[in-house]
Design a protein around this motif. Structure first.
Motif, short mmCIF file in Angstrom:
data_model
loop_
_atom_site.label_atom_id
_atom_site.label_comp_id
_atom_site.label_asym_id
_atom_site.label_seq_id
_atom_site.Cartn_x
_atom_site.Cartn_y
_atom_site.Cartn_z
N ILE A 157 0.84 -1.20 0.00
CA ILE A 157 0.00 0.00 0.00
C ILE A 157 0.88 1.26 0.00
O ILE A 157 0.61 2.20 -0.73
CB ILE A 157 -0.97 0.00 1.20
CG1 ILE A 157 -1.93 -1.19 1.11
CG2 ILE A 157 -1.76 1.32 1.26
CD1 ILE A 157 -2.80 -1.38 2.35
N LEU A 168 -7.68 3.21 -1.16
CA LEU A 168 -7.64 1.85 -0.62
C LEU A 168 -7.69 1.85 0.91
O LEU A 168 -8.41 1.05 1.52
CB LEU A 168 -6.38 1.11 -1.09
CG LEU A 168 -6.37 -0.37 -0.71
CD1 LEU A 168 -7.19 -1.17 -1.69
CD2 LEU A 168 -4.96 -0.92 -0.63
N ARG A 169 -6.94 2.76 1.55
CA ARG A 169 -6.94 2.79 3.02
C ARG A 169 -8.31 3.15 3.56
O ARG A 169 -8.81 2.53 4.49
CB ARG A 169 -5.91 3.80 3.52
CG ARG A 169 -4.48 3.35 3.39
CD ARG A 169 -3.56 4.30 4.15
NE ARG A 169 -2.17 3.92 4.00
CZ ARG A 169 -1.30 4.59 3.25
NH1 ARG A 169 -1.68 5.67 2.60
NH2 ARG A 169 -0.06 4.17 3.16
N ARG A 171 -11.23 2.88 2.06
CA ARG A 171 -12.23 1.84 1.77
C ARG A 171 -11.97 0.54 2.53
O ARG A 171 -12.84 0.02 3.20
CB ARG A 171 -12.25 1.53 0.25
CG ARG A 171 -12.89 2.61 -0.62
CD ARG A 171 -14.38 2.80 -0.34
NE ARG A 171 -15.14 1.56 -0.35
CZ ARG A 171 -15.59 0.95 -1.44
NH1 ARG A 171 -15.40 1.48 -2.63
NH2 ARG A 171 -16.27 -0.18 -1.35
N ASP A 172 -10.75 0.02 2.39
CA ASP A 172 -10.50 -1.35 2.84
C ASP A 172 -9.85 -1.47 4.22
O ASP A 172 -10.01 -2.48 4.87
CB ASP A 172 -9.66 -2.10 1.79
CG ASP A 172 -10.44 -2.32 0.50
OD1 ASP A 172 -11.68 -2.14 0.51
OD2 ASP A 172 -9.82 -2.66 -0.52
N VAL A 173 -9.10 -0.45 4.65
CA VAL A 173 -8.56 -0.50 6.02
C VAL A 173 -9.57 0.08 6.99
O VAL A 173 -9.88 -0.50 8.02
CB VAL A 173 -7.21 0.25 6.14
CG1 VAL A 173 -6.68 0.17 7.58
CG2 VAL A 173 -6.17 -0.32 5.17
N LEU A 174 -10.13 1.24 6.65
CA LEU A 174 -11.04 1.93 7.57
C LEU A 174 -12.51 1.61 7.32
O LEU A 174 -13.36 1.96 8.13
CB LEU A 174 -10.80 3.44 7.51
CG LEU A 174 -9.39 3.87 7.92
CD1 LEU A 174 -9.21 5.38 7.76
CD2 LEU A 174 -9.07 3.46 9.36
N SER A 178 -18.15 3.85 -0.50
CA SER A 178 -17.62 4.54 -1.68
C SER A 178 -18.12 5.99 -1.74
O SER A 178 -17.37 6.88 -2.13
CB SER A 178 -17.97 3.78 -2.95
OG SER A 178 -19.37 3.67 -3.08
N GLN A 192 -13.20 7.01 -8.51
CA GLN A 192 -13.01 6.31 -7.23
C GLN A 192 -12.84 4.82 -7.48
O GLN A 192 -11.97 4.16 -6.92
CB GLN A 192 -14.21 6.58 -6.31
CG GLN A 192 -14.00 6.16 -4.86
CD GLN A 192 -14.49 4.75 -4.53
OE1 GLN A 192 -14.12 4.20 -3.51
NE2 GLN A 192 -15.28 4.14 -5.37
N ARG A 193 -13.67 4.28 -8.37
CA ARG A 193 -13.65 2.84 -8.62
C ARG A 193 -12.40 2.42 -9.40
O ARG A 193 -11.83 1.37 -9.14
CB ARG A 193 -14.92 2.43 -9.36
CG ARG A 193 -15.35 1.03 -9.04
CD ARG A 193 -16.80 0.78 -9.40
NE ARG A 193 -17.10 1.20 -10.74
CZ ARG A 193 -18.07 2.06 -11.06
NH1 ARG A 193 -18.83 2.59 -10.14
NH2 ARG A 193 -18.28 2.39 -12.33
N LEU A 196 -9.54 2.47 -6.94
CA LEU A 196 -9.67 1.32 -6.05
C LEU A 196 -9.26 0.03 -6.77
O LEU A 196 -8.55 -0.81 -6.22
CB LEU A 196 -11.12 1.21 -5.56
CG LEU A 196 -11.43 0.07 -4.59
CD1 LEU A 196 -10.69 0.28 -3.27
CD2 LEU A 196 -12.94 -0.03 -4.33
N HIS A 197 -9.69 -0.09 -8.01
CA HIS A 197 -9.37 -1.29 -8.79
C HIS A 197 -7.86 -1.43 -9.00
O HIS A 197 -7.29 -2.50 -8.80
CB HIS A 197 -10.09 -1.26 -10.13
CG HIS A 197 -9.79 -2.45 -10.99
ND1 HIS A 197 -10.18 -3.72 -10.64
CD2 HIS A 197 -9.12 -2.57 -12.17
CE1 HIS A 197 -9.76 -4.57 -11.57
NE2 HIS A 197 -9.12 -3.90 -12.50
N ARG A 200 -6.23 -2.26 -5.55
CA ARG A 200 -6.46 -3.64 -5.08
C ARG A 200 -5.72 -4.64 -5.97
O ARG A 200 -5.19 -5.63 -5.49
CB ARG A 200 -7.95 -3.95 -5.11
CG ARG A 200 -8.73 -3.38 -3.94
CD ARG A 200 -10.19 -3.75 -4.10
NE ARG A 200 -11.02 -3.28 -3.01
CZ ARG A 200 -12.36 -3.33 -3.03
NH1 ARG A 200 -12.99 -3.80 -4.09
NH2 ARG A 200 -13.06 -2.89 -2.00
N VAL A 203 -2.08 -4.65 -4.99
CA VAL A 203 -1.85 -5.28 -3.69
C VAL A 203 -2.01 -6.79 -3.80
O VAL A 203 -1.22 -7.56 -3.27
CB VAL A 203 -2.78 -4.69 -2.60
CG1 VAL A 203 -2.68 -5.48 -1.30
CG2 VAL A 203 -2.43 -3.22 -2.35
#
Lengths: 217, 86
Positions: A157, A168-169, A171-174, A178, A192-193, A196-197, A200, A203
């Motif tokens: 990350i 990513l942080r 959305r997926d950590v916290l 969206s 945004q998408r 994110l895509h 992810r 990662v």
């Protein structure tokens, strides 16, 4: 400029927190600081040139947030409202310092998916896998969820372009929605998408390389 | 339901891999979603890939935010006291 909709309204918990802050509740304030100081610093850092400048921006933002609490009307979630204050101050400061905004584009970095994994137009099934990715189901859970694996994700990350990393942080950590991320970072739904895509995908790839390079040794 | 008039070819694995986030986000129109699911039902490689994206999201969710330095907290608490008292 696109109008950002505030589809996510302040929750009852947000409104209760605002009441406690207005009443001078220090514990409530410190909880807010613990949750948001680090992401706010990272967001500020995207717009300004130095870490010191980012810290100044965030200090100023906290003052702005406290002053603005009386005006907070709950038309967005509290954190979305807070992060927009940070971003606005940081943008102004960045422009004053002559820094160009680094992510008007989608930041490139579209290499989470390697075209070489798939067959070319000249091959038997164009666009099909050359070989299937190795299955993660064979990896013991202790390893997949182990400290070393999580550290590897953290490093992946950190290596992402700043806006991808932040999306990513959040959305997926916290676990933000969206809509909240779009509003806080002023992104269109599509952007945004896409961010994110890409984040992810990269990662996942880093994780895959880590999991299987280790196994081959 | 069969679609006799449809001339759309099946999605390739590469296309499915690039649609994975749209799929997980629920951002695909019904027809596109149906095509992705149809592909997944017959493709072990893409099924694995989707499972890995889900694992990646789940594992990322196990990370925690970094701690902030004590002196920043003290300074902010001072600011709050000034605001609350003023």
């Amino acid at each position: 400029m696109r109008r950002v909709s505030d589809a996510v309204l302040a929750s009852p918990a947000d409104l209760a927190l605002v009441e406690r802050l207005r009443a001078g509740d220090e514990a409530a304030f410190m909880m807010l600081v613990e949750q948001h100081q680090a992401p706010m610093l990272r967001i500020a850092r995207m717009y300004v040139s130095t870490q010191a400048a980012a810290e100044e921006v965030v200090s100023e933002a906290w003052v702005g947030i406290l002053k603005g609490l009386d005006r907070f009307a709950g038309r967005s979630s509290l954190r979305t409202w807070m992060y927009r204050i940070v971003a606005n101050i940081a943008k102004t400061r960045g422009q004053r310092d002559g820094r160009t905004i680094p992510f008007s584009s989608l930041e490139g970095g579209d290499d989470g998916v390697d075209p070489e994994w798939f067959q070319s137009a000249a091959e038997r099934s164009p666009g099909g896998w050359r070989t299937h990715p190795e299955d993660w189901r064979g990896i013991p859970e202790e390893r997949l969820e182990g400290r070393e694996t999580l550290e590897r994700i953290g490093r992946a990350i950190d290596d992402l372009p700043p806006m991808q990393a932040e999306v990513l942080r959040l959305r997926d950590v916290l676990g933000w929605s969206s809509e909240e991320v779009r509003n806080a970072l002023d992104l269109s739904e599509t952007n945004q998408r896409v961010l994110l895509h890409r984040a992810r995908s990269r990662v996942r790839r880093a994780l895959h390389e880590y999991l299987f390079e280790e196994q081959d040794r | 339901m069969s679609r006799p008039g449809s001339t759309q070819r099946a999605l390739t694995c590469h296309e499915v891999v690039e649609l994975v986030t749209d799929y997980l986000e629920g951002a695909l129109a019904d027809e596109a979603r149906r095509r992705v699911e149809e592909h997944l039902s017959g493709c072990e490689g893409c099924t694995r890939y989707l499972a890995q994206m889900r694992d990646t999201i789940r594992l990322t969710g196990m990370l925690t935010e970094e701690q902030i330095p004590e002196e920043q907290k003290v300074a902010l608490l001072d600011a709050f006291r000034g605001w609350a008292g003023g």
